[in-house]
Design a protein around this motif. Structure first.
Motif, mmCIF file in Angstrom:
data_model
loop_
_atom_site.group_PDB
_atom_site.id
_atom_site.type_symbol
_atom_site.label_atom_id
_atom_site.label_comp_id
_atom_site.label_asym_id
_atom_site.label_seq_id
_atom_site.Cartn_x
_atom_site.Cartn_y
_atom_site.Cartn_z
ATOM 1 N N ASN A 1 36.471 51.950 38.867
ATOM 2 C CA ASN A 1 36.023 50.807 37.995
ATOM 3 C C ASN A 1 37.714 49.930 38.189
ATOM 4 N N HIS A 2 37.872 48.907 38.750
ATOM 5 C CA HIS A 2 39.559 48.531 39.250
ATOM 6 C C HIS A 2 40.240 48.868 37.836
ATOM 7 N N LEU A 3 39.145 47.893 36.414
ATOM 8 C CA LEU A 3 39.500 47.328 35.604
ATOM 9 C C LEU A 3 40.000 48.661 34.421
ATOM 10 N N GLY B 1 40.773 51.301 35.862
ATOM 11 C CA GLY B 1 42.636 52.065 37.242
ATOM 12 C C GLY B 1 43.964 51.052 36.149
ATOM 13 N N HIS B 2 43.582 50.284 35.729
ATOM 14 C CA HIS B 2 44.560 48.931 35.227
ATOM 15 C C HIS B 2 44.725 50.033 33.554
ATOM 16 N N ALA B 3 43.608 50.091 33.060
ATOM 17 C CA ALA B 3 43.569 50.530 31.760
ATOM 18 C C ALA B 3 44.358 51.846 31.567
ATOM 19 N N ILE C 1 45.945 42.120 31.776
ATOM 20 C CA ILE C 1 45.940 40.858 31.811
ATOM 21 C C ILE C 1 45.735 40.172 32.835
ATOM 22 N N SER C 2 45.328 39.841 33.277
ATOM 23 C CA SER C 2 45.775 39.557 35.339
ATOM 24 C C SER C 2 45.130 38.778 35.622
ATOM 25 N N GLY C 3 44.937 38.598 36.941
ATOM 26 C CA GLY C 3 44.268 37.631 37.639
ATOM 27 C C GLY C 3 42.484 36.790 37.086
ATOM 28 N N GLY D 1 51.013 44.844 38.603
ATOM 29 C CA GLY D 1 49.398 44.259 39.903
ATOM 30 C C GLY D 1 48.709 44.972 40.601
ATOM 31 N N ASP D 2 47.938 45.033 41.290
ATOM 32 C CA ASP D 2 46.888 45.729 42.114
ATOM 33 C C ASP D 2 47.291 46.696 42.756
ATOM 34 N N ASN D 3 47.407 48.168 43.030
ATOM 35 C CA ASN D 3 47.517 49.376 43.585
ATOM 36 C C ASN D 3 46.960 49.629 44.001
HETATM 37 ZN ZN ZN Z 1 43.752 43.938 38.974
#
Ligand code: ZN
Ligand code: KG4
Length: 382
Positions: free
Chosen positions: A141-143, A145-147, A165-167, A336-338
């Motif tokens: 889950n991309h989120l 990843g950010h978390a 907080i993202s796009g 940012g996304d990575n």
């Molecule tokens: Zn993202």
């Protein structure tokens, strides 16, 4: 130039030694792939003896040039660009890391949320690699990843309070463990990054909007325009930015091509975002403390593309001083996304044997807290 090359060579040799040790000690080496929006990315990660991440490579190819003239991401073009680059980016990540394909322990790929046409490119590629190499596949889950991204550059224990907080997302989450998230609040309309991007577009300040608004805000008077702060005194720590966006649109029509007024509007917009975040963060912190009954210092993480914004970082760091929370931000390259954050989530899942079947489909919507109420659309009541 010579010393730079020596540095690269030195890092490479260090990597090769670590890979050898980790192969012997059965420490996982994971490939992460990311293609949910407008960044094509691949990364190889392993762990050191203390269980901290070692990033062997992290390649991010941005599509800013593809979408610039449209002022936003065009899904069809984004997908095409992912398709053109995904194999090269993955090869580069492998080459740079010094890891051989057969030494990978698993392939972790973003499977949602995001644009289906974009997700499908990385997902199909990741599944095909896993299948041909006969390695486990992990749908990330991309989120998530950010978390987990702040763990890439700092030691951090659960539980923590997260502002993501993202796009595409703006939410407060209580992070209690891997896969254990409780949503405390979310946006009921636009995401913050989206509001930044649209404001920049309305003011003709270029794409991507976030970094440009931040840049031009420095030249403007942040108190010049009085802009609305939607649902500021109600709805807990839920957020709303649609009314703010409409107000910016109205003002932007009046100021035409006056550059100074544009900068003032950019600065006032960013200042309003900061005021909203200040109030809502305090509310989220109160809810988090009540929920966990923890009295001691608690980490407060701000992650996602918008977390790169310096004025937001400063604003929220000040809130933490008042509230006994410890502010922590991912390093700029991991805001940012990575794919490093995807590979890291992959390692955590792999170690818990949370792998997935190859029939896993891409999901445009994939909330971290499935029990949280869907808070979008007209007629919403709190
Ligand atoms: Zn993202
Ligand atoms: O996490 P991310 O790369 O992609 C998504 O998952 O959405 O976030 C991208 C968002 C964009 O809306 C971009 O304008 C915003 O993050 N952003 C910023 C800054 N840098 C990127 N917003 C405000 N200030 C910045 N410095």
């Amino acid at each position: 130039y010579f010393s730079f090359n020596c540095f690269i060579l030195h890092t490479y040799i260090e990597n090769v030694l670590l890979i050898k040790t980790n192969l012997m000690n059965k420490k996982p080496i994971i490939l992460g792939i990311e293609s949910s929006c407008d960044e094509t990315a691949a990364s190889i990660i392993t762990e050191n003896e203390q269980g901290m991440p070692t990033i062997l490579s992290s390649i991010v190819s941005s599509q800013v040039d593809v979408h610039k003239e449209f002022g936003g991401v065009v899904p069809e073009l984004a997908a095409r660009s992912h398709m053109e680059k995904i194999d090269l980016i993955t090869k580069k990540a492998l080459d740079e890391s010094g890891v051989k394909m057969e030494d990978l322990d698993a392939i972790a790929t973003t499977a949602g949320p995001g644009l289906i046409v974009c997700l499908s490119v990385g997902l199909s590629f990741g599944k095909a690699m896993a299948s041909s190499l006969k390695k486990p596949f992990i749908a990330v889950n991309h989120l998530e990843g950010h978390a987990l991204s702040p763990k890439l550059n700092s030691e951090l224990n659960y539980p923590y309070l997260l502002l993501l907080i993202s796009g595409g997302h703006s939410q407060f989450l209580s992070v209690e463990g891997l896969g254990k998230y409780k949503r405390l609040g979310t946006t009921i309309d636009d995401a913050i990054g989206e509001a930044f991007d649209k404001t920049a577009k309305m003011l003709g300040l270029g794409y991507p909007g976030g970094p440009n608004i931040e840049k031009f805000s420095k030249l403007g008077d942040k108190n010049f325009f009085k802009l609305p702060e939607p649902i500021i005194n109600r709805a807990g720590c839920n957020l709303s930015f649609a009314g703010l966006k409409t107000a910016v649109l109205r003002e932007s029509k009046n100021i035409k091509e006056d550059l100074q007024l544009k900068y003032n509007l950019a600065a006032s917009f960013q200042n309003t975002i900061n005021k909203i975040l200040l109030k809502k963060t305090k509310e989220a912190m109160m809810q988090f403390r009540n929920k966990t009954s923890l009295k001691e210092e608690i980490p407060f993480i701000v992650a996602g593309g918008v977390a790169a914004n310096q004025s937001i970082r400063e604003n929220l760091t000040e809130v933490c001083m008042e509230t006994n929370f410890i502010p922590l931000f991912p390093s700029l390259k991991f805001c940012g996304d990575n794919a490093a954050m995807i590979a890291w989530a992959g390692i955590k899942r792999y170690k818990k044997k949370l792998t997935n079947k190859l029939d896993f489909v891409a999901k445009s919507r994939w909330p971290l807290d499935p029990s949280a109420r869907y808070l979008k659309g007209p007629g919403l009541k709190f």
